[in-house]
Design a protein around this motif. Structure first.
Motif, PDB file in Angstrom:
ATOM      1  N   VAL A 241      30.356  81.054 105.201  1.00  0.00           N
ATOM      2  CA  VAL A 241      31.380  81.702 104.392  1.00  0.00           C
ATOM      3  C   VAL A 241      32.377  80.630 103.966  1.00  0.00           C
ATOM      4  O   VAL A 241      32.866  79.858 104.778  1.00  0.00           O
ATOM      5  CB  VAL A 241      32.095  82.808 105.195  1.00  0.00           C
ATOM      6  N   ARG A 242      32.661  80.566 102.693  1.00  0.00           N
ATOM      7  CA  ARG A 242      33.576  79.547 102.179  1.00  0.00           C
ATOM      8  C   ARG A 242      34.921  80.197 101.891  1.00  0.00           C
ATOM      9  O   ARG A 242      35.107  80.817 100.860  1.00  0.00           O
ATOM     10  CB  ARG A 242      32.985  78.882 100.959  1.00  0.00           C
ATOM     11  N   HIS A 243      35.854  80.055 102.819  1.00  0.00           N
ATOM     12  CA  HIS A 243      37.190  80.611 102.667  1.00  0.00           C
ATOM     13  C   HIS A 243      38.028  79.652 101.840  1.00  0.00           C
ATOM     14  O   HIS A 243      38.130  78.483 102.164  1.00  0.00           O
ATOM     15  CB  HIS A 243      37.852  80.811 104.041  1.00  0.00           C
ATOM     16  N   ARG A 244      38.606  80.153 100.800  1.00  0.00           N
ATOM     17  CA  ARG A 244      39.469  79.316  99.969  1.00  0.00           C
ATOM     18  C   ARG A 244      40.886  79.363 100.518  1.00  0.00           C
ATOM     19  O   ARG A 244      41.379  80.401 100.902  1.00  0.00           O
ATOM     20  CB  ARG A 244      39.432  79.786  98.532  1.00  0.00           C
TER      21      ARG A 244
ATOM     22  N   ALA B  42      32.016  64.433 106.080  1.00  0.00           N
ATOM     23  CA  ALA B  42      31.145  65.538 105.670  1.00  0.00           C
ATOM     24  C   ALA B  42      30.520  66.224 106.878  1.00  0.00           C
ATOM     25  O   ALA B  42      30.308  67.438 106.866  1.00  0.00           O
ATOM     26  CB  ALA B  42      30.063  65.027 104.726  1.00  0.00           C
ATOM     27  N   GLU B  43      30.251  65.471 107.931  1.00  0.00           N
ATOM     28  CA  GLU B  43      29.659  66.042 109.148  1.00  0.00           C
ATOM     29  C   GLU B  43      30.628  66.947 109.882  1.00  0.00           C
ATOM     30  O   GLU B  43      30.227  67.972 110.426  1.00  0.00           O
ATOM     31  CB  GLU B  43      29.230  64.923 110.111  1.00  0.00           C
ATOM     32  N   VAL B  44      31.903  66.568 109.947  1.00  0.00           N
ATOM     33  CA  VAL B  44      32.854  67.297 110.791  1.00  0.00           C
ATOM     34  C   VAL B  44      33.662  68.356 110.056  1.00  0.00           C
ATOM     35  O   VAL B  44      34.269  69.212 110.691  1.00  0.00           O
ATOM     36  CB  VAL B  44      33.827  66.340 111.529  1.00  0.00           C
ATOM     37  N   CYS B  45      33.649  68.345 108.737  1.00  0.00           N
ATOM     38  CA  CYS B  45      34.467  69.310 107.988  1.00  0.00           C
ATOM     39  C   CYS B  45      33.863  70.706 108.097  1.00  0.00           C
ATOM     40  O   CYS B  45      32.731  70.932 107.676  1.00  0.00           O
ATOM     41  CB  CYS B  45      34.566  68.898 106.523  1.00  0.00           C
ATOM     42  N   PRO B  46      34.612  71.672 108.636  1.00  0.00           N
ATOM     43  CA  PRO B  46      34.070  73.022 108.807  1.00  0.00           C
ATOM     44  C   PRO B  46      33.894  73.793 107.500  1.00  0.00           C
ATOM     45  O   PRO B  46      33.219  74.811 107.477  1.00  0.00           O
ATOM     46  CB  PRO B  46      35.088  73.707 109.714  1.00  0.00           C
ATOM     47  N   HIS B  47      34.489  73.312 106.409  1.00  0.00           N
ATOM     48  CA  HIS B  47      34.402  74.041 105.148  1.00  0.00           C
ATOM     49  C   HIS B  47      33.653  73.293 104.062  1.00  0.00           C
ATOM     50  O   HIS B  47      33.672  73.712 102.904  1.00  0.00           O
ATOM     51  CB  HIS B  47      35.790  74.405 104.653  1.00  0.00           C
ATOM     52  N   GLY B  48      33.017  72.182 104.389  1.00  0.00           N
ATOM     53  CA  GLY B  48      32.222  71.466 103.399  1.00  0.00           C
ATOM     54  C   GLY B  48      33.037  70.902 102.251  1.00  0.00           C
ATOM     55  O   GLY B  48      32.587  70.917 101.108  1.00  0.00           O
ATOM     56  N   VAL B  49      34.211  70.392 102.544  1.00  0.00           N
ATOM     57  CA  VAL B  49      35.098  69.852 101.514  1.00  0.00           C
ATOM     58  C   VAL B  49      34.575  68.521 100.962  1.00  0.00           C
ATOM     59  O   VAL B  49      34.851  68.175  99.828  1.00  0.00           O
ATOM     60  CB  VAL B  49      36.532  69.682 102.069  1.00  0.00           C
ATOM     61  N   PHE B  50      33.805  67.794 101.759  1.00  0.00           N
ATOM     62  CA  PHE B  50      33.344  66.461 101.370  1.00  0.00           C
ATOM     63  C   PHE B  50      31.853  66.417 101.116  1.00  0.00           C
ATOM     64  O   PHE B  50      31.081  67.164 101.717  1.00  0.00           O
ATOM     65  CB  PHE B  50      33.625  65.459 102.502  1.00  0.00           C
TER      66      PHE B  50
ATOM     67  N   ASP C 135      40.790  72.816  97.568  1.00  0.00           N
ATOM     68  CA  ASP C 135      41.329  74.133  97.928  1.00  0.00           C
ATOM     69  C   ASP C 135      40.558  74.797  99.067  1.00  0.00           C
ATOM     70  O   ASP C 135      40.988  75.818  99.585  1.00  0.00           O
ATOM     71  CB  ASP C 135      41.376  75.054  96.718  1.00  0.00           C
ATOM     72  N   LEU C 136      39.428  74.243  99.464  1.00  0.00           N
ATOM     73  CA  LEU C 136      38.698  74.736 100.638  1.00  0.00           C
ATOM     74  C   LEU C 136      39.260  74.161 101.940  1.00  0.00           C
ATOM     75  O   LEU C 136      38.944  74.628 103.021  1.00  0.00           O
ATOM     76  CB  LEU C 136      37.212  74.401 100.539  1.00  0.00           C
ATOM     77  N   CYS C 137      40.072  73.123 101.836  1.00  0.00           N
ATOM     78  CA  CYS C 137      40.619  72.445 103.019  1.00  0.00           C
ATOM     79  C   CYS C 137      41.620  73.340 103.739  1.00  0.00           C
ATOM     80  O   CYS C 137      42.560  73.856 103.150  1.00  0.00           O
ATOM     81  CB  CYS C 137      41.300  71.149 102.597  1.00  0.00           C
ATOM     82  N   MET C 138      41.400  73.516 105.057  1.00  0.00           N
ATOM     83  CA  MET C 138      42.336  74.300 105.859  1.00  0.00           C
ATOM     84  C   MET C 138      43.239  73.395 106.692  1.00  0.00           C
ATOM     85  O   MET C 138      43.942  73.864 107.569  1.00  0.00           O
ATOM     86  CB  MET C 138      41.591  75.279 106.760  1.00  0.00           C
ATOM     87  N   GLU C 139      43.207  72.092 106.417  1.00  0.00           N
ATOM     88  CA  GLU C 139      44.080  71.106 107.048  1.00  0.00           C
ATOM     89  C   GLU C 139      43.937  71.062 108.564  1.00  0.00           C
ATOM     90  O   GLU C 139      44.904  70.907 109.283  1.00  0.00           O
ATOM     91  CB  GLU C 139      45.533  71.334 106.615  1.00  0.00           C
ATOM     92  N   CYS C 140      42.699  71.158 109.047  1.00  0.00           N
ATOM     93  CA  CYS C 140      42.477  71.094 110.495  1.00  0.00           C
ATOM     94  C   CYS C 140      42.600  69.667 111.025  1.00  0.00           C
ATOM     95  O   CYS C 140      42.868  69.462 112.199  1.00  0.00           O
ATOM     96  CB  CYS C 140      41.116  71.686 110.858  1.00  0.00           C
ATOM     97  N   GLY C 141      42.350  68.674 110.174  1.00  0.00           N
ATOM     98  CA  GLY C 141      42.496  67.278 110.573  1.00  0.00           C
ATOM     99  C   GLY C 141      41.244  66.624 111.120  1.00  0.00           C
ATOM    100  O   GLY C 141      41.255  65.443 111.444  1.00  0.00           O
TER     101      GLY C 141
END
Length: 98
Positions: free
Chosen positions: A2-5, A27-35, A48-54
């Motif tokens: 699910v891609r939460h914006r 790309a491996e660690v991003c939970p929303h596939g931003v990269f 805009d998919l980034c949830m700023e988890c770091g």
């Protein structure tokens, strides 16, 4: 997946492409596939998919990524997903609110 914006044009995510070697860790660690990786460099596909988890910044071996992790709205979204409640960053009505 699910891609939460996230909210439009508010993510603090930044990529210094000149530092990137295309290792793909972001790309491996991003939970929303931003990269994704293209031409031996990472690129941000949808900020805009980034949830700023770091996770991306903490795992980038060359410090090519920066993000203000743990901001209120990202925390609110995560807390909402974990608890099954509506996200609330407790700033309703404030001009500083997300």
């Amino acid at each position: 997946m699910v891609r939460h914006r996230y909210l439009k044009d508010v993510a603090t995510l930044a990529l210094a492409a000149e530092k990137c070697t295309g290792c793909g860790r972001c790309a491996e660690v991003c939970p929303h596939g931003v990269f994704d990786i293209a031409g031996r460099k990472a690129r941000i596909t949808d900020k805009d998919l980034c949830m700023e988890c770091g996770a991306c910044a903490k795992n980038c071996p060359l410090a090519a990524i920066s993000v203000d992790a743990g901001v209120g709205c990202a925390y609110a979204f995560i807390r909402g997903w974990l608890t099954g409640s509506e996200p609330s960053c407790d700033c309703s009505g404030s001009s500083d609110c997300c």
